[in-house]
Design an enzyme around this catalytic site. Structure first.
Site, mmCIF file in Angstrom:
data_model
loop_
_atom_site.group_PDB
_atom_site.id
_atom_site.type_symbol
_atom_site.label_atom_id
_atom_site.label_comp_id
_atom_site.label_asym_id
_atom_site.label_seq_id
_atom_site.Cartn_x
_atom_site.Cartn_y
_atom_site.Cartn_z
ATOM 1 N N HIS A 125 30.358 51.928 3.413
ATOM 2 C CA HIS A 125 30.998 53.009 2.656
ATOM 3 C C HIS A 125 29.988 54.113 2.409
ATOM 4 O O HIS A 125 28.820 53.871 2.144
ATOM 5 C CB HIS A 125 31.656 52.502 1.369
ATOM 6 N N ASP A 137 23.293 52.380 -2.945
ATOM 7 C CA ASP A 137 24.735 52.102 -2.886
ATOM 8 C C ASP A 137 25.498 53.386 -2.594
ATOM 9 O O ASP A 137 25.855 54.104 -3.504
ATOM 10 C CB ASP A 137 25.178 51.488 -4.217
ATOM 11 N N GLU A 171 35.373 53.752 -1.383
ATOM 12 C CA GLU A 171 35.152 52.318 -1.622
ATOM 13 C C GLU A 171 35.027 52.063 -3.115
ATOM 14 O O GLU A 171 35.533 51.068 -3.641
ATOM 15 C CB GLU A 171 33.876 51.842 -0.903
ATOM 16 N N GLU A 172 34.350 52.989 -3.777
ATOM 17 C CA GLU A 172 34.068 52.796 -5.206
ATOM 18 C C GLU A 172 35.322 52.868 -6.066
ATOM 19 O O GLU A 172 35.297 52.502 -7.228
ATOM 20 C CB GLU A 172 33.010 53.819 -5.685
ATOM 21 N N ASP A 200 26.683 47.071 2.809
ATOM 22 C CA ASP A 200 26.842 47.772 1.537
ATOM 23 C C ASP A 200 25.692 47.321 0.649
ATOM 24 O O ASP A 200 25.672 46.176 0.203
ATOM 25 C CB ASP A 200 28.210 47.392 0.942
ATOM 26 N N HIS A 287 24.881 51.890 -9.635
ATOM 27 C CA HIS A 287 25.917 52.771 -10.207
ATOM 28 C C HIS A 287 25.383 53.695 -11.289
ATOM 29 O O HIS A 287 26.118 54.065 -12.201
ATOM 30 C CB HIS A 287 27.116 51.954 -10.718
#
Ligand code: TRP
Ligand code: ZN
Ligand code: CA
Length: 439
Positions: A125, A137, A171-172, A200, A287
């Site tokens: 992603h 990420d 994706e998130e 990922d 994140h």
């Protein structure tokens, strides 16, 4: 980094190859993936992968600090990856979908050639969360598969299976892009995908070496690679189904992948085998805004990138075109009539067996006072036309450039032409030289 991998064909390796062949229904002709004639994966340059991360970081920085779905930084990331793949000879397509009130994009890139009924797909992603630039990420997986795809092109790799790469959107927001792709794939197309590899988060700063525990052949391909480096792996358990392999797995596609850890804590047993800090998350910036280029462990990123190339090569089992190193050139000047008919310069290619390569180097040397007047095409012996230049560049002088053309559907031997037409009056020039290099 140059890490040597055992290339011996062991009984175990032969069995693994047979298992994959079983997966693809070609067991009658199964050969160990690394038997004589099969190509070994190239070493993937850590510096090249990190450069892609630097570029993704810049994209985030100049677009409000993230590359999230629906934000300018996401589309800019897609455009960045697509341009590199187009220049390397991939057939790319953008798939759009709508979610959370914004257009999302999946980028699909196909490497021409291979058995169209047996597709090996790799995906990552490309979107970040809104709180940060998303470099581990998932710039990490995105950059590693991009560099692997570029390595395929540089090697002129001719796999037995057809190779496809994907960069997923949203994706998130719940695997939205990959679900959309799988749901919109006709069942016949779906059944051609013999394996999907997912990457990922593969450069976590306090890394673990986790291998997905799904298709046994894919899992073994990764595990063997790490065993060759003397690195222990563990099964990925940090939320099975939390990434883009899940939609594929749910419809029965064999899947696998690598992961270096997110917000789970590294145990002391894990720190003992892998180094790093026990009692700390694999990625403390997961994140968050600190998921920048500083949030990468180079060793993990390097090893995982090399492991990806190893798996792509091994599981697609092809050969590299034997290098010919042949160069054909015509240096006779051909004047280009002002705003007139097309003219050509010809080179006669002889002594090259089979088809032209997927990375035919076309050297163009045109002296002209206004390149925006010119249309320049490569014409194959059978008349197929490959456009190289179409009136871009405005008033700049001259076209002195080497173009990479995927000419793998053309027979190599014969008369190849450089065709040039001047479509506007006033400025003029001539073809100075035309060169074809068969790498
Ligand atoms: N997909 C998650 C994300 O992007 C990260 C993640 C958590 C993950 N657990 C995983 C990825 C297991 C792969 C495997 O935020
Ligand atoms: Zn992710
Ligand atoms: Ca002109």
């Amino acid at each position: 980094m140059n890490i040597s991998v055992p290339r011996r064909v062991t009984a175990v390796a032969a069995l693994a190859a047979l298992a994959l062949a079983g997966l693809t229904g070609t067991s009658a002709t199964a050969r160990p993936a690394e038997a004589a004639g099969a190509a070994a994966a190239p070493d993937i340059s850590l510096a090249a992968v990190k450069q892609h991360l630097t570029d993704l970081q810049s994209i985030a920085t100049s677009n409000g600090g993230n590359r999230a779905h629906g934000r300018a930084g996401y589309k800019a990331s897609i455009d960045f990856v697509k341009a590199k793949l187009d220049a390397a000879g991939y057939t790319t397509s953008l798939q759009t979908f709508t979610t959370s009130g914004a257009t999302g994009y999946n980028l699909i890139a196909d490497w021409p050639g291979g058995d169209p009924n047996q597709v090996l797909m790799s995906g990552s992603h490309l979107d970040s969360v809104t709180s940060g630039p998303g470099i581990n990420d998932n710039g990490s997986g995105s950059a590693a598969i991009l560099e692997t795809a570029l390595a395929v092109s540089r090697a002129g790799y001719q796999p037995s299976k057809h190779l496809r790469f994907a960069w997923w959107g949203a994706e998130e927001l719940g695997l939205v892009g990959s679900k959309y792709y799988v749901n919109n794939l006709a069942t016949t197309e779906r059944s051609k995908i013999k394996g999907y590899l997912n990457f990922d988060m593969i450069g976590s700063p306090n890394p673990g070496y986790f291998v997905y525990d799904d298709d046994p052949t894919i899992e073994k391909t990764f595990k063997d690679y790490y065993a060759g480096l003397g690195i222990q792996t563990e099964i990925e358990t940090e939320g099975d189904g939390r990434s883009d392999h899940a939609p594929f797995k749910n419809v029965g596609v064999p899947v696998g992948g690598l992961f270096s850890g997110a917000d789970y804590t590294k145990t002391s047993a894990q720190a003992q085998k892998w180094g790093g800090t026990a009692g700390q998350a694999f990625d403390r910036c997961y994140h968050s805004s600190c998921d920048t280029t500083a949030n990468i462990n180079d060793t993990a990123l390097d090893r995982n990138s090399d492991a990806i190339a190893h798996a792509v090569w091994t599981l697609s089992a092809g050969s590299t075109t034997p290098p010919t190193g042949k160069v054909f050139e015509n240096t006779a000047d051909v004047s280009i009539p002002d705003n007139g008919a097309a003219v050509t310069s010809t080179v006669n290619v002889t002594g090259v067996t089979g088809n032209a390569p997927s990375n035919l180097a076309v050297g163009v040397d045109i002296v002209h006072t206004y390149k925006g007047d010119l249309i320049v095409d490569l014409v194959a012996p059978d008349g197929s036309v490959y456009n190289l230049h179409n009136r871009t560049g405005g008033s700049a002088d001259n076209i002195v450039q080497t173009y990479t053309v995927n000419a793998s559907s053309e027979v190599a031997n014969g008369a190849w032409k450089l065709r040039v037409q001047d479509k506007a009056s006033a400025d003029t020039g001539y073809i100075n030289a035309f060169k074809l290099t068969f790498p």
